[in-house]
Design a protein around this motif. Structure first.
Motif, PDB file in Angstrom:
ATOM      1  N   ARG A  46       5.431  -5.228   6.343  1.00 12.08           N
ATOM      2  CA  ARG A  46       5.791  -3.947   5.723  1.00 12.08           C
ATOM      3  C   ARG A  46       4.568  -3.311   5.053  1.00 12.08           C
ATOM      4  NH1 ARG A  46      10.852  -6.484   4.333  1.00 12.08           N
ATOM      5  NH2 ARG A  46      10.028  -7.058   2.275  1.00 12.08           N
ATOM      6  N   LYS A  47       3.624  -4.137   4.660  1.00 15.06           N
ATOM      7  CA  LYS A  47       2.399  -3.631   4.045  1.00 15.06           C
ATOM      8  C   LYS A  47       1.404  -3.172   5.098  1.00 15.06           C
ATOM      9  CE  LYS A  47       2.880  -6.799   0.123  1.00 15.06           C
ATOM     10  NZ  LYS A  47       2.305  -7.974  -0.579  1.00 15.06           N
ATOM     11  N   THR A  48       1.329  -3.890   6.203  1.00 16.39           N
ATOM     12  CA  THR A  48       0.411  -3.545   7.289  1.00 16.39           C
ATOM     13  C   THR A  48       0.995  -4.011   8.612  1.00 16.39           C
ATOM     14  OG1 THR A  48      -1.799  -3.895   8.233  1.00 16.39           O
ATOM     15  CG2 THR A  48      -0.930  -5.645   6.810  1.00 16.39           C
ATOM     16  N   PRO A  49       1.357  -3.097   9.493  1.00 18.11           N
ATOM     17  CA  PRO A  49       1.987  -3.480  10.766  1.00 18.11           C
ATOM     18  C   PRO A  49       1.133  -4.399  11.632  1.00 18.11           C
ATOM     19  CG  PRO A  49       2.293  -1.144  10.341  1.00 18.11           C
ATOM     20  CD  PRO A  49       1.328  -1.642   9.315  1.00 18.11           C
ATOM     21  N   ILE A  50      -0.212  -4.354  11.459  1.00 21.90           N
ATOM     22  CA  ILE A  50      -1.048  -5.201  12.309  1.00 21.90           C
ATOM     23  C   ILE A  50      -0.999  -6.661  11.865  1.00 21.90           C
ATOM     24  CG2 ILE A  50      -2.579  -3.300  12.898  1.00 21.90           C
ATOM     25  CD1 ILE A  50      -4.658  -4.477  10.993  1.00 21.90           C
ATOM     26  N   PRO A  54      -8.411  -9.013   5.934  1.00 22.89           N
ATOM     27  CA  PRO A  54      -8.047  -8.600   4.587  1.00 22.89           C
ATOM     28  C   PRO A  54      -7.204  -7.324   4.577  1.00 22.89           C
ATOM     29  CG  PRO A  54     -10.264  -7.872   5.047  1.00 22.89           C
ATOM     30  CD  PRO A  54      -9.832  -8.708   6.228  1.00 22.89           C
ATOM     31  N   LEU A  55      -6.527  -7.134   3.463  1.00 28.47           N
ATOM     32  CA  LEU A  55      -5.735  -5.938   3.239  1.00 28.47           C
ATOM     33  C   LEU A  55      -5.985  -5.494   1.805  1.00 28.47           C
ATOM     34  CD1 LEU A  55      -3.515  -3.960   4.249  1.00 28.47           C
ATOM     35  CD2 LEU A  55      -1.851  -5.517   3.205  1.00 28.47           C
ATOM     36  N   LEU A  56      -6.445  -4.278   1.649  1.00 27.41           N
ATOM     37  CA  LEU A  56      -6.691  -3.724   0.325  1.00 27.41           C
ATOM     38  C   LEU A  56      -5.424  -3.056  -0.188  1.00 27.41           C
ATOM     39  CD1 LEU A  56      -8.657  -2.827  -1.991  1.00 27.41           C
ATOM     40  CD2 LEU A  56      -9.053  -0.750  -0.642  1.00 27.41           C
ATOM     41  N   GLU A  57      -5.044  -3.394  -1.408  1.00 27.81           N
ATOM     42  CA  GLU A  57      -3.944  -2.712  -2.090  1.00 27.81           C
ATOM     43  C   GLU A  57      -4.532  -1.955  -3.270  1.00 27.81           C
ATOM     44  OE1 GLU A  57       0.368  -3.600  -4.277  1.00 27.81           O
ATOM     45  OE2 GLU A  57      -0.740  -5.234  -3.293  1.00 27.81           O
ATOM     46  N   THR A  58      -4.408  -0.635  -3.248  1.00 19.85           N
ATOM     47  CA  THR A  58      -4.992   0.185  -4.294  1.00 19.85           C
ATOM     48  C   THR A  58      -4.095   0.195  -5.532  1.00 19.85           C
ATOM     49  OG1 THR A  58      -3.932   2.228  -3.539  1.00 19.85           O
ATOM     50  CG2 THR A  58      -6.056   1.658  -2.537  1.00 19.85           C
ATOM     51  N   GLU A  59      -4.614   0.761  -6.600  1.00 24.64           N
ATOM     52  CA  GLU A  59      -3.868   0.798  -7.853  1.00 24.64           C
ATOM     53  C   GLU A  59      -2.594   1.620  -7.748  1.00 24.64           C
ATOM     54  OE1 GLU A  59      -6.809   2.236 -10.536  1.00 24.64           O
ATOM     55  OE2 GLU A  59      -7.674   0.253 -10.908  1.00 24.64           O
ATOM     56  N   ASP A  60      -2.577   2.592  -6.819  1.00 28.76           N
ATOM     57  CA  ASP A  60      -1.376   3.416  -6.673  1.00 28.76           C
ATOM     58  C   ASP A  60      -0.411   2.869  -5.622  1.00 28.76           C
ATOM     59  OD1 ASP A  60      -2.543   3.994  -4.238  1.00 28.76           O
ATOM     60  OD2 ASP A  60      -2.822   6.129  -4.618  1.00 28.76           O
ATOM     61  N   GLY A  61      -0.703   1.656  -5.101  1.00 23.38           N
ATOM     62  CA  GLY A  61       0.209   1.026  -4.159  1.00 23.38           C
ATOM     63  C   GLY A  61      -0.026   1.373  -2.701  1.00 23.38           C
ATOM     64  N   SER A  62      -1.141   2.017  -2.390  1.00 24.16           N
ATOM     65  CA  SER A  62      -1.489   2.301  -1.005  1.00 24.16           C
ATOM     66  C   SER A  62      -2.166   1.078  -0.393  1.00 24.16           C
ATOM     67  CB  SER A  62      -2.425   3.508  -0.915  1.00 24.16           C
ATOM     68  OG  SER A  62      -1.806   4.670  -1.431  1.00 24.16           O
ATOM     69  N   PHE A  63      -2.087   0.966   0.938  1.00 21.04           N
ATOM     70  CA  PHE A  63      -2.654  -0.187   1.629  1.00 21.04           C
ATOM     71  C   PHE A  63      -3.664   0.270   2.686  1.00 21.04           C
ATOM     72  CE2 PHE A  63       1.479  -1.652   0.117  1.00 21.04           C
ATOM     73  CZ  PHE A  63       1.138  -2.850  -0.485  1.00 21.04           C
ATOM     74  N   LEU A  64      -4.759  -0.478   2.773  1.00 17.96           N
ATOM     75  CA  LEU A  64      -5.802  -0.184   3.759  1.00 17.96           C
ATOM     76  C   LEU A  64      -6.201  -1.475   4.448  1.00 17.96           C
ATOM     77  CD1 LEU A  64      -7.808   1.920   4.955  1.00 17.96           C
ATOM     78  CD2 LEU A  64      -9.412   1.213   3.158  1.00 17.96           C
ATOM     79  N   PRO A  65      -5.996  -1.578   5.786  1.00 19.25           N
ATOM     80  CA  PRO A  65      -6.419  -2.767   6.529  1.00 19.25           C
ATOM     81  C   PRO A  65      -7.826  -2.602   7.084  1.00 19.25           C
ATOM     82  CG  PRO A  65      -5.134  -1.362   7.964  1.00 19.25           C
ATOM     83  CD  PRO A  65      -5.240  -0.645   6.635  1.00 19.25           C
ATOM     84  N   GLU A  66      -8.294  -3.633   7.782  1.00 18.18           N
ATOM     85  CA  GLU A  66      -9.576  -3.666   8.491  1.00 18.18           C
ATOM     86  C   GLU A  66     -10.743  -3.824   7.519  1.00 18.18           C
ATOM     87  OE1 GLU A  66      -9.954  -4.103  11.584  1.00 18.18           O
ATOM     88  OE2 GLU A  66      -7.929  -3.641  12.293  1.00 18.18           O
ATOM     89  N   ILE A  70     -12.309  -1.180   4.700  1.00 16.77           N
ATOM     90  CA  ILE A  70     -12.225  -1.499   3.273  1.00 16.77           C
ATOM     91  C   ILE A  70     -13.616  -1.425   2.642  1.00 16.77           C
ATOM     92  CG2 ILE A  70     -11.676  -3.313   1.609  1.00 16.77           C
ATOM     93  CD1 ILE A  70      -9.510  -4.256   3.615  1.00 16.77           C
ATOM     94  N   LEU A  71     -14.610  -1.998   3.321  1.00 19.44           N
ATOM     95  CA  LEU A  71     -15.988  -1.921   2.818  1.00 19.44           C
ATOM     96  C   LEU A  71     -16.419  -0.478   2.613  1.00 19.44           C
ATOM     97  CD1 LEU A  71     -18.266  -4.478   4.730  1.00 19.44           C
ATOM     98  CD2 LEU A  71     -17.520  -4.570   2.348  1.00 19.44           C
ATOM     99  N   PHE A  72     -16.137   0.364   3.595  1.00 21.16           N
ATOM    100  CA  PHE A  72     -16.579   1.753   3.515  1.00 21.16           C
ATOM    101  C   PHE A  72     -15.888   2.473   2.362  1.00 21.16           C
ATOM    102  CE2 PHE A  72     -16.822   6.233   4.877  1.00 21.16           C
ATOM    103  CZ  PHE A  72     -18.191   6.332   5.066  1.00 21.16           C
ATOM    104  N   HIS A  73     -14.599   2.217   2.180  1.00 19.40           N
ATOM    105  CA  HIS A  73     -13.871   2.847   1.083  1.00 19.40           C
ATOM    106  C   HIS A  73     -14.413   2.395  -0.269  1.00 19.40           C
ATOM    107  CE1 HIS A  73     -10.624   4.432  -1.350  1.00 19.40           C
ATOM    108  NE2 HIS A  73     -10.395   3.219  -1.832  1.00 19.40           N
ATOM    109  N   LEU A  74     -14.575   1.091  -0.434  1.00 15.16           N
ATOM    110  CA  LEU A  74     -15.051   0.563  -1.713  1.00 15.16           C
ATOM    111  C   LEU A  74     -16.518   0.888  -1.969  1.00 15.16           C
ATOM    112  CD1 LEU A  74     -13.378  -2.978  -1.648  1.00 15.16           C
ATOM    113  CD2 LEU A  74     -12.602  -0.947  -2.903  1.00 15.16           C
ATOM    114  N   GLY A  75     -17.266   1.074  -0.894  1.00  9.60           N
ATOM    115  CA  GLY A  75     -18.702   1.290  -1.047  1.00  9.60           C
ATOM    116  C   GLY A  75     -19.116   2.735  -1.220  1.00  9.60           C
TER     117      GLY A  75
END
Length: 205
Positions: A46-50, A54-66, A70-75
């Motif tokens: 339910r968090k990530t269909p794949i 790793p799976l990033l869960e942000t403070e607002d409850g959004s999820f980002l796979p791959e 994740i590196l690009f978002h955090l960096g």
């Protein structure tokens, strides 16, 4: 605070943990493993269909796979992403190379040899193919690193973090890095960065 759902032993999961350590940013680690089937569970899907970490869960409850997304978002906005647009594209090219040409051989061969759960698919043919593919990828890296300290420009970037994750444990997959002095020197430089943490490091609960 963000949460990184991942497997402590996974190189892909190590990438965002290492970046957060280098940046000195706090985060939570939530251990999730494919070894016990948790990534295939309905709750995780339910968090990530794949169904991968790793799976990033942000403070607002959004999820980002791959891992590299994740590196690009955090960096973004940090010293690990070049300001110049073309240099950023070169960084991304190395990150795409990592997932398409490096990880499928270097990381997969390690998995075939390290995890007993993979023994039934660790055929001689697959081991030979991943060995050849891994050396081809390492040779590409060596060509760059034989004459440069970093993969892009004159300072470390997300490309170095992405490729460090599985290259530094390539020996566990049967790759002898003695033939790659440029890579060996680069590995030492990455490990010498301020706030560097090894693969088995996890933040305090």
């Amino acid at each position: 605070m963000i949460t990184i759902h991942g497997m402590a032993d996974s190189g892909n999961c190590y990438k965002p943990r290492l970046l957060m350590a280098l940046l000195g940013r706090p985060f939570r680690h939530s251990e999730v493993s494919w070894l016990d089937g948790e990534t295939s569970s309905e709750a995780f899907r339910r968090k990530t269909p794949i169904g991968k970490v790793p799976l990033l869960e942000t403070e607002d409850g959004s999820f980002l796979p791959e891992s590299n997304a994740i590196l690009f978002h955090l960096g973004e906005g940090t010293r690990f992403v070049p300001d110049d647009a073309f240099e950023r594209a070169r960084m991304l090219a190395w990150m795409f190379f990592e997932q398409y040409s490096h990880e499928p051989s270097v990381a997969v061969r390690r998995s075939l040899l390290v995890y007993p759960e993979m023994a039934d698919v660790a055929t001689p043919e697959r081991l030979a193919a991943t060995l050849a593919g891994g050396h081809k990828a390492l040779a590409v890296m060596e060509e760059r690193l034989a004459g440069h300290e970093w993969l892009v420009g004159g300072s470390p970037s997300l490309a170095d973090i992405a490729l460090y994750a599985y290259t530094h444990v390539a020996g566990e997959g049967g790759f002898d890095l003695a033939a790659y002095p440029g890579i060996q020197a680069w590995l030492a430089r990455v490990a010498g960065l301020d706030n560097y943490r090894p693969r088995d490091w996890l933040p305090d609960a």
